[in-house]
Design an enzyme around this catalytic site. Structure first.
Site, PDB file in Angstrom:
ATOM      1  N   CYS A 183      12.331   3.834   4.602  1.00 46.47           N
ATOM      2  CA  CYS A 183      12.317   3.622   3.111  1.00 46.47           C
ATOM      3  C   CYS A 183      13.486   2.897   3.449  1.00 46.47           C
ATOM      4  O   CYS A 183      14.422   2.729   3.984  1.00 46.47           O
ATOM      5  CB  CYS A 183      12.787   4.934   2.002  1.00 46.47           C
ATOM      6  SG  CYS A 183      12.675   4.354   1.418  1.00 46.47           S
TER       7      CYS A 183
ATOM      8  N   CYS B  67       6.952   4.941 -15.141  1.00 46.11           N
ATOM      9  CA  CYS B  67       7.071   5.836 -13.569  1.00 46.11           C
ATOM     10  C   CYS B  67       9.146   5.502 -13.340  1.00 46.11           C
ATOM     11  O   CYS B  67       9.246   4.319 -12.983  1.00 46.11           O
ATOM     12  CB  CYS B  67       6.762   5.643 -12.125  1.00 46.11           C
ATOM     13  SG  CYS B  67       5.077   5.506 -12.752  1.00 46.11           S
TER      14      CYS B  67
ATOM     15  N   ARG C   4      -4.806   5.492  -6.905  1.00 51.24           N
ATOM     16  CA  ARG C   4      -3.976   4.383  -7.499  1.00 51.24           C
ATOM     17  C   ARG C   4      -4.078   3.978  -6.058  1.00 51.24           C
ATOM     18  O   ARG C   4      -3.254   3.927  -5.404  1.00 51.24           O
ATOM     19  CB  ARG C   4      -2.279   4.653  -8.253  1.00 51.24           C
ATOM     20  CG  ARG C   4      -2.032   3.433  -8.118  1.00 51.24           C
ATOM     21  CD  ARG C   4      -0.462   3.712  -8.606  1.00 51.24           C
ATOM     22  NE  ARG C   4      -0.476   4.689  -9.904  1.00 51.24           N
ATOM     23  CZ  ARG C   4      -0.288   5.848 -10.299  1.00 51.24           C
ATOM     24  NH1 ARG C   4       0.734   5.951  -8.731  1.00 51.24           N
ATOM     25  NH2 ARG C   4      -0.657   6.698 -11.222  1.00 51.24           N
TER      26      ARG C   4
ATOM     27  N   CYS D 121      14.056   9.299   5.789  1.00 53.10           N
ATOM     28  CA  CYS D 121      12.452   8.493   6.087  1.00 53.10           C
ATOM     29  C   CYS D 121      12.235   6.811   6.268  1.00 53.10           C
ATOM     30  O   CYS D 121      13.071   6.015   6.022  1.00 53.10           O
ATOM     31  CB  CYS D 121      11.771   8.617   4.473  1.00 53.10           C
ATOM     32  SG  CYS D 121      12.273  10.170   4.355  1.00 53.10           S
TER      33      CYS D 121
ATOM     34  N   CYS E  19       6.902   9.766 -15.544  1.00 51.98           N
ATOM     35  CA  CYS E  19       6.698  10.156 -14.840  1.00 51.98           C
ATOM     36  C   CYS E  19       7.703   9.730 -13.772  1.00 51.98           C
ATOM     37  O   CYS E  19       8.667   8.970 -13.775  1.00 51.98           O
ATOM     38  CB  CYS E  19       5.448   9.284 -14.222  1.00 51.98           C
ATOM     39  SG  CYS E  19       5.264   9.683 -11.956  1.00 51.98           S
TER      40      CYS E  19
ATOM     41  N   CYS F  94       1.620  14.240  -9.427  1.00 55.63           N
ATOM     42  CA  CYS F  94       0.690  11.840  -8.622  1.00 55.63           C
ATOM     43  C   CYS F  94       1.365  12.147  -7.580  1.00 55.63           C
ATOM     44  O   CYS F  94       2.806  12.510  -6.931  1.00 55.63           O
ATOM     45  CB  CYS F  94       1.813  11.195  -9.164  1.00 55.63           C
ATOM     46  SG  CYS F  94       1.796   9.566  -8.953  1.00 55.63           S
TER      47      CYS F  94
ATOM     48  N   CYS G  73      20.468   6.717   0.208  1.00 56.64           N
ATOM     49  CA  CYS G  73      19.906   7.915   0.482  1.00 56.64           C
ATOM     50  C   CYS G  73      20.251   8.721   1.615  1.00 56.64           C
ATOM     51  O   CYS G  73      20.074   8.316   2.532  1.00 56.64           O
ATOM     52  CB  CYS G  73      18.023   7.690  -0.547  1.00 56.64           C
ATOM     53  SG  CYS G  73      17.611   9.656  -0.194  1.00 56.64           S
TER      54      CYS G  73
HETATM   55  N1  SAM Z   1      12.997   9.616  -3.323  1.00 55.06           N
HETATM   56  C1  SAM Z   1      12.556  10.304  -4.084  1.00 55.06           C
HETATM   57  C2  SAM Z   1      11.086  10.742  -2.600  1.00 55.06           C
HETATM   58  O1  SAM Z   1      11.522  10.630  -0.721  1.00 55.06           O
HETATM   59  O2  SAM Z   1      10.128  11.330  -2.807  1.00 55.06           O
HETATM   60  C3  SAM Z   1      11.782   9.099  -4.962  1.00 55.06           C
HETATM   61  C4  SAM Z   1      11.505   7.967  -4.381  1.00 55.06           C
HETATM   62  S1  SAM Z   1      10.371   7.736  -2.885  1.00 55.06           S
HETATM   63  C5  SAM Z   1      10.847   5.732  -2.477  1.00 55.06           C
HETATM   64  C6  SAM Z   1       9.217   7.130  -2.898  1.00 55.06           C
HETATM   65  C7  SAM Z   1       7.514   7.092  -2.526  1.00 55.06           C
HETATM   66  O3  SAM Z   1       7.649   5.513  -2.271  1.00 55.06           O
HETATM   67  C8  SAM Z   1       7.968   7.411  -1.013  1.00 55.06           C
HETATM   68  O4  SAM Z   1       6.971   8.795  -0.756  1.00 55.06           O
HETATM   69  C9  SAM Z   1       6.737   6.719  -0.359  1.00 55.06           C
HETATM   70  O5  SAM Z   1       5.130   6.967  -0.437  1.00 55.06           O
HETATM   71  C10 SAM Z   1       7.167   5.169  -1.315  1.00 55.06           C
HETATM   72  N2  SAM Z   1       7.948   4.366  -0.385  1.00 55.06           N
HETATM   73  C11 SAM Z   1       9.076   4.504  -0.059  1.00 55.06           C
HETATM   74  N3  SAM Z   1       9.563   2.783   0.759  1.00 55.06           N
HETATM   75  C12 SAM Z   1       7.911   2.471   0.685  1.00 55.06           C
HETATM   76  C13 SAM Z   1       7.048   1.425   2.112  1.00 55.06           C
HETATM   77  N4  SAM Z   1       8.492   0.682   2.649  1.00 55.06           N
HETATM   78  N5  SAM Z   1       5.856   1.198   2.087  1.00 55.06           N
HETATM   79  C14 SAM Z   1       4.843   1.702   1.480  1.00 55.06           C
HETATM   80  N6  SAM Z   1       5.256   3.221   0.405  1.00 55.06           N
HETATM   81  C15 SAM Z   1       7.446   3.407   0.857  1.00 55.06           C
HETATM   82 FE1  SF4 Z   2      15.675   9.020   0.676  1.00 59.47          FE
HETATM   83 FE2  SF4 Z   2      13.451   6.716   0.301  1.00 59.47          FE
HETATM   84 FE3  SF4 Z   2      12.951   9.332   2.047  1.00 59.47          FE
HETATM   85 FE4  SF4 Z   2      12.666   9.170  -1.157  1.00 59.47          FE
HETATM   86  S1  SF4 Z   2      11.473   8.416   0.830  1.00 59.47           S
HETATM   87  S2  SF4 Z   2      14.080  10.743   0.613  1.00 59.47           S
HETATM   88  S3  SF4 Z   2      14.582   7.769  -1.507  1.00 59.47           S
HETATM   89  S4  SF4 Z   2      14.652   7.958   2.192  1.00 59.47           S
END
Ligand code: SAM
Ligand code: SF4
Ligand code: DTB
Length: 327
Positions: free
Chosen positions: A74, A111, A274, A71, A142, A202, A67
């Site tokens: 992530c 989902c 959740r 973030c 979802c 959600c 990606c």
């Molecule tokens: N890329 C899209 C986005 O950012 O909305 C969808 C996938 S993203 C991985 C979905 C969500 O997973 C994030 O917004 C975050 O809330 C959660 N998430 C991702 N990594 C995480 C982590 N290490 N611990 C807890 N929640 C996490």
């Molecule tokens: Fe990309 Fe992870 Fe951020 Fe979603 S949460 S936009 S997958 S870096």
């Protein structure tokens, strides 16, 4: 509760009967003695839900890693050196095989998550097929695909999508310390687009990223003050991923996590709250307290997106021990 409309939602049509929670008011909830907060949350929970029912959603990562975004929590950001292997968008048949298996295990919602900043049109067309396929199995569908561009929410709605997942993740004031490649405002735009297209939302966040209690209260205020509160509110506990900027953060006091669930339940009384990421590391007793505080949904199945989840056999045993009915 005051009726002051925060700046961010002032321009959007609010339902007059929809109460507005200011961050300071939510902070005051957090500061109640623990037992008083839990009692109030549990009472609220029982006014709107059967306190012995837990909804189950199963997650599948349909496109993993690589990606563009940064973030800080992530595993899927291309900017960090994690052990994650990238995977292209999954073929339709494989997605539907996973959905069928989730249904057989008892999940009522499927989902699908993709590691995109935003979906490209050609990719969205493939996801629309997946949505139609999941709906044909008789499950709720979802997706979480990142930020939606004009017209995309409407296409998802037309394909039969029930919920769009898009988390605010943390309060506006703390957001830049977590993400620099896009803004909190852009995330809100997607929430508004999804709601305007008639999708259920959600939307929730992550707790334990080094944010303050005030930031946590502000996040809940933003969620509760959307034109319509999200139908589903995932509260994720940070899963620290080695190699990401948040990989070494110290753990949060579990009581602070429970307080967050309780405050979410009070300020969004009719939403499904959740208990999301982080359950694998939680004891059964901690999860039971989260359910008492008003959590009534979980991710069910061995995996989240890139990390593990509590075993199905452990969840089933916990439901039996607590006399909970899983739907
Ligand atoms: N890329 C899209 C986005 O950012 O909305 C969808 C996938 S993203 C991985 C979905 C969500 O997973 C994030 O917004 C975050 O809330 C959660 N998430 C991702 N990594 C995480 C982590 N290490 N611990 C807890 N929640 C996490
Ligand atoms: Fe990309 Fe992870 Fe951020 Fe979603 S949460 S936009 S997958 S870096
Ligand atoms: C949500 O709020 N939590 C889920 C789902 N929505 C997409 C994702 C949790 C991801 C946890 C870390 C991982 O497995 O990569």
């Amino acid at each position: 509760m005051s009726q002051v409309v925060p700046e961010t939602t002032a321009s959007i049509q609010m339902d007059a009967s929809h109460p507005v929670w200011k961050a300071e008011e939510i902070l005051a909830l957090y500061e109640l003695p623990f037992m008083d907060l839990l009692w109030r949350a549990h009472e609220t929970h029982r006014q709107h839900f059967d306190a012995n029912v837990i909804q189950r959603s199963t997650l599948l990562s349909i496109k993993t890693g690589g990606c563009s975004e940064d973030c800080g929590y992530c595993a899927q950001s291309a900017r960090y050196e994690t052990s994650l292997e990238r995977e292209r968008l999954m073929p339709l048949d494989d997605v539907l095989t996973a959905a069928r298996a989730a249904k057989e295990k008892g999940a009522s919602r499927f989902c699908m998550g993709a590691a995109w900043k935003s979906p490209k049109e050609a990719d969205l067309d493939k996801v629309l097929e997946m949505v139609r396929g999941v709906k044909a199995l008789g499950m709720e569908a979802c997706v979480t695909l990142g930020m939606l561009q004009a017209g995309q929410a409407e296409k998802l709605k037309a394909a039969g999508l029930d919920y769009y997942n898009h988390n605010l993740d943390t309060a506006r004031e703390f957001y830049a310390q977590v993400v620099q490649s896009h803004t909190h405002e852009e995330r809100l735009d997607t929430l508004h687009a999804a709601q305007q297209a008639g999708l259920n939302l959600c939307a929730g966040g992550i707790i334990g990223m080094g944010e303050s209690r005030k930031n946590r209260a502000a996040l809940l205020s933003e969620l509760a003050c959307l034109p319509k509160p999200p139908e589903s509110v995932p509260i994720n506990h940070l899963v620290p991923i080695p190699g990401t900027p948040m990989g070494e953060l110290p753990p949060l006091d579990p009581f602070e996590f429970i307080r967050t669930i309780a405050a979410a339940r009070i300020v969004m009384p009719t939403s499904w709250v959740r208990l999301s990421a982080g359950r694998m590391e939680m004891s059964d007793e901690l999860q039971a307290l989260c359910f008492f505080a008003g959590a009534n949904s979980i991710f069910y199945g061995e995996a989240l997106l890139t990390t593990g989840n509590a075993d199905v056999s452990r969840d089933d045993a916990l439901f039996t021990r607590l006399g909970l009915k899983a739907i």
